[in-house]
Design a protein around this motif. Sequence first.
Motif, PDB file in Angstrom:
ATOM      1  N   PRO A 208      53.826  17.138  53.108  1.00  0.00           N
ATOM      2  CA  PRO A 208      53.819  18.389  53.907  1.00  0.00           C
ATOM      3  C   PRO A 208      55.055  18.727  54.847  1.00  0.00           C
ATOM      4  CG  PRO A 208      52.739  16.433  54.864  1.00  0.00           C
ATOM      5  CD  PRO A 208      53.207  16.172  53.478  1.00  0.00           C
ATOM      6  N   LEU A 209      55.938  17.790  54.856  1.00  0.00           N
ATOM      7  CA  LEU A 209      57.263  17.993  55.424  1.00  0.00           C
ATOM      8  C   LEU A 209      58.102  19.168  54.622  1.00  0.00           C
ATOM      9  CD1 LEU A 209      59.224  16.994  57.552  1.00  0.00           C
ATOM     10  CD2 LEU A 209      60.120  15.281  55.818  1.00  0.00           C
TER      11      LEU A 209
ATOM     12  N   LEU B 126      56.083  21.456  52.714  1.00  0.00           N
ATOM     13  CA  LEU B 126      55.174  22.625  52.489  1.00  0.00           C
ATOM     14  C   LEU B 126      54.514  23.274  53.642  1.00  0.00           C
ATOM     15  CD1 LEU B 126      53.555  21.380  49.172  1.00  0.00           C
ATOM     16  CD2 LEU B 126      55.717  22.942  49.604  1.00  0.00           C
ATOM     17  N   ASP B 127      54.337  22.547  54.682  1.00  0.00           N
ATOM     18  CA  ASP B 127      53.512  22.874  55.754  1.00  0.00           C
ATOM     19  C   ASP B 127      54.176  22.884  57.178  1.00  0.00           C
ATOM     20  OD1 ASP B 127      51.487  22.652  57.708  1.00  0.00           O
ATOM     21  OD2 ASP B 127      50.345  21.170  57.121  1.00  0.00           O
ATOM     22  N   ALA B 128      54.441  24.109  57.551  1.00  0.00           N
ATOM     23  CA  ALA B 128      55.155  24.350  58.706  1.00  0.00           C
ATOM     24  C   ALA B 128      54.799  24.066  59.819  1.00  0.00           C
ATOM     25  CB  ALA B 128      55.239  26.034  58.795  1.00  0.00           C
TER      26      ALA B 128
END
Lengths: 145, 145, 145, 145
Positions: free
Chosen positions: B41-42, B44-46
């Motif tokens: 997620p680092l 892909l996920d703001a």
Amino acid sequence: MLDQSLYFLEDLAVGMTATFEKTVSEADVVEFAGISGDNNPLHLDADYAAGTMFGERIAHGMLTASLISAVIATRLPGNGTIYLSQSLRFRAPVLLGQSVAATVEVTDIHLTRRRVTLACKCIVSGKVVLDGEALVMVPSRDASA
Amino acid sequence: MLDQSLYFLEDLAVGMTATFEKTVSEADVVEFAGISGDNNPLHLDADYAAGTMFGERIAHGMLTASLISAVIATRLPGNGTIYLSQSLRFRAPVLLGQSVAATVEVTDIHLTRRRVTLACKCIVSGKVVLDGEALVMVPSRDASA
Amino acid sequence: MLDQSLYFLEDLAVGMTATFEKTVSEADVVEFAGISGDNNPLHLDADYAAGTMFGERIAHGMLTASLISAVIATRLPGNGTIYLSQSLRFRAPVLLGQSVAATVEVTDIHLTRRRVTLACKCIVSGKVVLDGEALVMVPSRDASA
Amino acid sequence: MLDQSLYFLEDLAVGMTATFEKTVSEADVVEFAGISGDNNPLHLDADYAAGTMFGERIAHGMLTASLISAVIATRLPGNGTIYLSQSLRFRAPVLLGQSVAATVEVTDIHLTRRRVTLACKCIVSGKVVLDGEALVMVPSRDASA
């Protein structure tokens, strides 16, 4: 914030392993060429590749290596891991359509520096096509409290 | 058949350099996640990334590293080069939208074994974000005759 | 501004049908994994899939379902349609390389609420692989005047 | 063969939850349009979207729904899960650049039929944008012995 981390530093032990496997498709190779800018005809041009010692197109070595990144980031140690270094030896080609199993094994843990060493291997049909070593920094249960 | 090879073994000299530069876009990162399976997620996920020490999404280290593969395969030595090994030290994050210049410099040439060593650097705004060393096998003018 | 809307609410009648068909390629599956984050090895790993009851890789069920979204948004009712709900029953696998025909049929129209119900089917070689029902809101000729 | 299954049927309990979160980028939307064929200008045409009630482009509802597929296939129950059915209610739009958290919760387990029901929600900034229910078949520890 998510808590998707599979293993904190304290949960790790030497000898733990994890694997991520996928088939390296033509689509993967085409897209990897686009992202990286690596337009080597060995990867993209079937006519050219037929005239090389490989006899057909092969996947980018770095594409195979990226599966190591996947297993580290998503399985062992998992989310929150910071990549510090990686060594890679490309030992055999990966042909389009072959399935690659990327395996990592914890070989060393440095608790105070929060660093973990992993032995890395990519295997196709029982043969090592890539190996190397990764050094990562792993979140501590304390630090995340 | 293509003849895009820029340099044969005999054309190389220690100190020669080449650079490939591109902006690492959000689209590159999204596609790299798909190819590699690295859904950290680092990258892909703001929302998740905002809560990390980086404060925003960063590119996969291996994506940045793939630009080294591009400069080796397309510029120095160029087509026909076989990747033998690569070491990578991830020294700083690459944010989405930053332009990365991947530079290689010939540091050693072993004529009889046809092996060439290259020092590798990826630079963003003057700062080294990744460095390492590549070992490659390069076609000889003789062998290809 | 585009005017691709095929049907306003007043132009629809129970029994109208439309179909969108495409071959689900390996590239579609690879990219869908990237977009969705669904790296199930049943979709991505030929070796793993060979050991399952399917015997080979299959497409993501949601990828097949997305073809229903396509026929609704581009053919019946067409642009301007707002998706309210969708039910999906996954009845059989879709193998890579198979062509899927997604068909919708208007089964109910609620003029004052501007809502339309569609029966949805995805068919491969005459066999229903997915069915369900969609509820959508459709622009009225009046409202758009 | 891999053993990436996170939970066998016997390991599940009502109330267990898992989440997968990612930012829905413009690149995701562009690629989803390509895969699905859903070229609705509401997703692809900023000029058109500016004239709609949403005021800007929104993500495909099925793209948001595909994150549910990801959390089911990779986290809960995990690899080996077979998708039987899914209901979806699209309750609010997802704008490009928003981060979506897809959460599933086990609500029912039918041991002899190996079926598990999951309540599904996609959330943006605390607001439910999509909800529904999934029915899946999960490998049993016995059957896999």
